[in-house]
Motif scaffolding. Structure first.
Motif, mmCIF file in Angstrom:
data_model
loop_
_atom_site.group_PDB
_atom_site.id
_atom_site.type_symbol
_atom_site.label_atom_id
_atom_site.label_comp_id
_atom_site.label_asym_id
_atom_site.label_seq_id
_atom_site.Cartn_x
_atom_site.Cartn_y
_atom_site.Cartn_z
ATOM 1 N N HIS A 1 29.019 30.798 4.692
ATOM 2 C CA HIS A 1 27.785 30.898 3.896
ATOM 3 C C HIS A 1 27.243 29.501 3.617
ATOM 4 C CE1 HIS A 1 27.754 35.255 2.748
ATOM 5 N NE2 HIS A 1 28.935 35.144 3.320
ATOM 6 N N TRP A 2 25.964 29.309 3.927
ATOM 7 C CA TRP A 2 25.316 28.003 3.843
ATOM 8 C C TRP A 2 24.141 28.032 2.870
ATOM 9 C CZ3 TRP A 2 27.511 24.240 6.949
ATOM 10 C CH2 TRP A 2 28.366 24.687 7.963
ATOM 11 N N GLN A 3 23.932 26.898 2.200
ATOM 12 C CA GLN A 3 22.772 26.726 1.327
ATOM 13 C C GLN A 3 22.040 25.474 1.785
ATOM 14 O OE1 GLN A 3 23.631 26.098 -2.860
ATOM 15 N NE2 GLN A 3 22.929 28.124 -3.395
ATOM 16 N N LEU A 4 20.717 25.545 1.823
ATOM 17 C CA LEU A 4 19.933 24.402 2.301
ATOM 18 C C LEU A 4 18.760 24.115 1.372
ATOM 19 C CD1 LEU A 4 20.438 26.432 5.148
ATOM 20 C CD2 LEU A 4 20.201 24.111 6.032
ATOM 21 N N LEU A 5 18.440 22.834 1.234
ATOM 22 C CA LEU A 5 17.246 22.418 0.490
ATOM 23 C C LEU A 5 16.525 21.362 1.322
ATOM 24 C CD1 LEU A 5 18.442 22.007 -3.224
ATOM 25 C CD2 LEU A 5 16.856 23.740 -2.331
ATOM 26 N N LEU A 6 15.254 21.615 1.604
ATOM 27 C CA LEU A 6 14.444 20.643 2.327
ATOM 28 C C LEU A 6 13.520 19.965 1.326
ATOM 29 C CD1 LEU A 6 12.595 21.180 5.703
ATOM 30 C CD2 LEU A 6 11.434 20.136 3.751
ATOM 31 N N SER A 7 13.525 18.633 1.313
ATOM 32 C CA SER A 7 12.661 17.925 0.375
ATOM 33 C C SER A 7 11.971 16.751 1.057
ATOM 34 C CB SER A 7 13.470 17.451 -0.833
ATOM 35 O OG SER A 7 14.571 16.681 -0.410
ATOM 36 N N GLN A 8 10.855 16.359 0.472
ATOM 37 C CA GLN A 8 10.066 15.220 0.952
ATOM 38 C C GLN A 8 9.758 14.323 -0.238
ATOM 39 O OE1 GLN A 8 6.773 17.371 2.942
ATOM 40 N NE2 GLN A 8 7.513 16.394 4.832
ATOM 41 N N GLU A 9 9.654 13.032 0.034
ATOM 42 C CA GLU A 9 9.442 12.070 -1.041
ATOM 43 C C GLU A 9 8.201 12.425 -1.867
ATOM 44 O OE1 GLU A 9 10.438 8.015 0.250
ATOM 45 O OE2 GLU A 9 8.914 7.347 -1.199
ATOM 46 N N SER A 10 7.103 12.784 -1.182
ATOM 47 C CA SER A 10 5.842 13.007 -1.898
ATOM 48 C C SER A 10 5.688 14.424 -2.442
ATOM 49 C CB SER A 10 4.663 12.693 -0.983
ATOM 50 O OG SER A 10 4.632 13.613 0.096
ATOM 51 N N VAL A 11 6.589 15.321 -2.035
ATOM 52 C CA VAL A 11 6.433 16.745 -2.375
ATOM 53 C C VAL A 11 7.530 17.209 -3.332
ATOM 54 C CG1 VAL A 11 6.391 19.103 -1.422
ATOM 55 C CG2 VAL A 11 5.295 17.225 -0.170
ATOM 56 N N GLY A 12 8.730 16.639 -3.200
ATOM 57 C CA GLY A 12 9.899 17.177 -3.903
ATOM 58 C C GLY A 12 10.520 18.272 -3.056
ATOM 59 N N VAL A 13 11.203 19.215 -3.694
ATOM 60 C CA VAL A 13 11.811 20.317 -2.929
ATOM 61 C C VAL A 13 10.701 21.234 -2.430
ATOM 62 C CG1 VAL A 13 13.305 22.340 -3.021
ATOM 63 C CG2 VAL A 13 13.990 20.237 -4.201
ATOM 64 N N ALA A 14 10.622 21.396 -1.118
ATOM 65 C CA ALA A 14 9.577 22.233 -0.523
ATOM 66 C C ALA A 14 10.125 23.565 -0.033
ATOM 67 C CB ALA A 14 8.909 21.500 0.630
ATOM 68 N N ILE A 15 11.404 23.606 0.333
ATOM 69 C CA ILE A 15 11.999 24.800 0.940
ATOM 70 C C ILE A 15 13.415 24.970 0.411
ATOM 71 C CG2 ILE A 15 12.662 25.926 3.118
ATOM 72 C CD1 ILE A 15 9.794 25.233 3.363
ATOM 73 N N SER A 16 13.773 26.208 0.058
ATOM 74 C CA SER A 16 15.188 26.517 -0.148
ATOM 75 C C SER A 16 15.563 27.593 0.858
ATOM 76 C CB SER A 16 15.460 26.988 -1.581
ATOM 77 O OG SER A 16 15.103 28.343 -1.732
ATOM 78 N N ALA A 17 16.807 27.578 1.267
ATOM 79 C CA ALA A 17 17.229 28.540 2.281
ATOM 80 C C ALA A 17 18.706 28.848 2.135
ATOM 81 C CB ALA A 17 16.946 27.999 3.676
ATOM 82 N N THR A 18 19.106 30.018 2.636
ATOM 83 C CA THR A 18 20.523 30.340 2.803
ATOM 84 C C THR A 18 20.698 30.882 4.212
ATOM 85 O OG1 THR A 18 20.250 32.595 1.943
ATOM 86 C CG2 THR A 18 20.891 30.897 0.353
ATOM 87 N N ALA A 19 21.867 30.659 4.780
ATOM 88 C CA ALA A 19 22.154 31.162 6.122
ATOM 89 C C ALA A 19 23.599 31.614 6.186
ATOM 90 C CB ALA A 19 21.890 30.078 7.158
ATOM 91 N N ILE A 20 23.863 32.532 7.098
ATOM 92 C CA ILE A 20 25.224 33.015 7.324
ATOM 93 C C ILE A 20 25.531 32.898 8.813
ATOM 94 C CG2 ILE A 20 26.805 34.982 7.102
ATOM 95 C CD1 ILE A 20 24.935 36.009 4.847
ATOM 96 N N THR A 21 26.672 32.306 9.136
ATOM 97 C CA THR A 21 27.140 32.273 10.522
ATOM 98 C C THR A 21 28.404 33.123 10.595
ATOM 99 O OG1 THR A 21 28.278 30.184 10.012
ATOM 100 C CG2 THR A 21 26.155 30.029 11.115
ATOM 101 N N ALA A 22 28.682 33.647 11.788
ATOM 102 C CA ALA A 22 29.830 34.555 11.922
ATOM 103 C C ALA A 22 30.367 34.552 13.345
ATOM 104 C CB ALA A 22 29.425 35.973 11.529
ATOM 105 N N LYS A 23 31.665 34.776 13.422
ATOM 106 C CA LYS A 23 32.282 35.058 14.726
ATOM 107 C C LYS A 23 32.250 36.569 14.906
ATOM 108 C CE LYS A 23 35.674 31.546 13.820
ATOM 109 N NZ LYS A 23 37.093 31.435 13.512
ATOM 110 N N ARG A 24 31.627 37.036 15.973
ATOM 111 C CA ARG A 24 31.554 38.478 16.207
ATOM 112 C C ARG A 24 32.785 38.971 16.960
ATOM 113 N NH1 ARG A 24 26.520 41.095 15.764
ATOM 114 N NH2 ARG A 24 24.804 39.693 15.208
ATOM 115 N N ARG A 25 33.114 40.252 16.759
ATOM 116 C CA ARG A 25 34.149 40.936 17.540
ATOM 117 C C ARG A 25 33.502 42.120 18.225
ATOM 118 N NH1 ARG A 25 39.527 41.622 14.336
ATOM 119 N NH2 ARG A 25 39.542 39.709 13.127
ATOM 120 N N GLU A 26 34.012 42.477 19.364
ATOM 121 C CA GLU A 26 33.461 43.616 20.080
ATOM 122 C C GLU A 26 33.605 44.879 19.219
ATOM 123 O OE1 GLU A 26 34.552 43.509 24.248
ATOM 124 O OE2 GLU A 26 33.958 45.636 24.380
ATOM 125 N N SER A 27 32.588 45.717 19.220
ATOM 126 C CA SER A 27 32.621 46.970 18.452
ATOM 127 C C SER A 27 31.720 47.986 19.141
ATOM 128 C CB SER A 27 32.114 46.733 17.018
ATOM 129 O OG SER A 27 30.698 46.663 17.000
#
Lengths: 269, 269
Positions: free
Chosen positions: B88-114
């Motif tokens: 589980h990942w958390q991300l924040l994108l910011s710019q000097e003139s803007v401050g925090v512009a984007i927040s995000a979360t992401a999930i990565t996974a190893k899949r198994r055959e099903s």
């Protein structure tokens, strides 16, 4: 009957505003840890309790990183950005014995009147009163807090009934009755059994990994709905190597689409 | 033609792993700030670049809190929790003139055959070769990076054509051709014009507030798709007091559902 509704007990918080404390009550227990909808309700409750919050919930994404222990938790709330009409929130729920169990983001907004329309109209189904209430014997504890009346896609646990599609439709409301609010609407958006149970008509390992709910209503819409049942529909679109998605719609009794919700679910089959 | 594809230039990052630096190129400019799909691509690129990352992207939620300036940005990446098969990942994108512009979360996974199945099958439509490429004159810069062939729900900007529904269908691929990967699949999941443009057949103020994309494929599925066009469909479900939702599906040429995507969009009408 206690003066406080069981759902309010389940999502009750103390402390704040940077960190809130809570503990989901056993009444909302699931197979492993508490019901994800109640966890979402507690997270949204933290946002709504925050003294700087403006406007109503617009969307929330809850990422279930680990099962919660039957123990108190902390919810750390960060107001990432406050605009003129929207606010962006980040949340982390952690427990001493588990570490970070949940990450979430939420958006609140002040709405303005605009051209409006429900494009996904409610299907024509039997009225709630004409559909029997689903028995909840043998079900996890949280199910007893909802009155569910299955219209389609019930789980029979008889693999011979394996279904060609995963669509379920039901009437659903809190029991005992409780006027609908954003926290309970969020909780109800997670009330569907895993779609793989519908397809395979058997119990299999499955658990929500991430849930996103969009709110399409406001205080007036919630008040109009009050304690009446919601018409709820969910279906999966792809099952692939250990994960499937679910998309859901929740209509009010007047046919307005009050929320749409999506989740990605882990499964073994 | 440069040896580096314009999309790779747009989402290129330096630095890491706690903070990456990037800057969306003007080729992916939108009405205000860069194209949201390219911003998402850069965020996912940060996760995929992280040395501790395991498995493939399963889901990502991107919250657009403020328009980006035409300037460099920082992406702060936090690995919130690492399980045996998911991260589980958390991300924040910011710019000097803007401050925090984007927040995000992401999930990565190893899949198994099903057990696997595409339940939402691709609609029966004309093959891409039989549909003319949409002209991109007068469009924002980012549109020129995609070859779009509209099957349904095009935007004519003629209010007399106002539509009873908001469904669009198109064939879409990167141009020049680029083998599909998770970052470009995410970017393409945001390629639809705002659904209010389709309903009203006019330009109106509108912008994505939050986007969630679920990936239903892996390296083998991406390789099979390669540079072929995707069949893409989007529709809105409710327009209500300043916000509407959009749900989208992206099928590969072999009919496999490669991604589903949802967003909530601000609008004025």
């Amino acid at each position: 009957m206690s003066a406080v509704h069981p759902f309010d007990e389940a999502i009750a918080l103390t402390g704040g505003p940077t960190t809130y404390q809570g503990r989901i009550t056993p009444a909302y227990g699931n197979m492993v840890g508490p019901y994800g909808g109640a966890i979402g309700g507690a997270l949204l409750n933290a946002v709504l309790s925050h003294p700087e919050r403006q406007g109503d919930p617009l969307s929330i994404t809850v990422n279930y990183a680990a099962p919660l222990a039957d123990a108190p938790f902390d919810i750390a709330v960060t107001l990432v950005r406050s605009n003129r009409s929207t606010q962006h929130w980040q949340l982390l729920l952690s427990q001493e014995s588990v570490g970070v169990a949940i990450s979430a983001t939420a958006i609140t907004a002040k709405r303005r009147e605009s051209w409006s329309q429900t494009e996904s109209v409610a299907p024509n189904v039997q009225t709630a009163a004409d559909v029997p209430v689903m028995p909840n014997q043998g079900m996890p504890a949280w199910v007893s807090n909802y009155e569910m009346r299955m219209l389609e896609g019930a789980v029979t646990m008889q693999p011979d009934n394996a279904s060609e599609h995963s669509r379920s439709r039901l009437w659903v409301k809190d029991t005992p009755g409780r006027p609908l609010d954003f926290c309970s609407l969020l909780a109800i958006s997670d009330c569907f059994f895993p779609r793989i149970f519908v397809r395979k008509q058997q119990m299999l390992p499955a658990g929500t990994i991430t849930l996103t709910t969009y709110f399409h209503t406001d205080a007036a819409g919630l008040k109009q709905q009050d304690t009446a049942p919601l018409l709820a529909e969910a279906k999966g679109q792809r099952f692939y190597n250990g994960f499937f998605d679910q998309s859901a719609r929740l209509w009010g009794t007047n046919g307005e689409l009050l929320a749409t919700s999506h989740q990605l679910v882990y499964f073994k089959a």
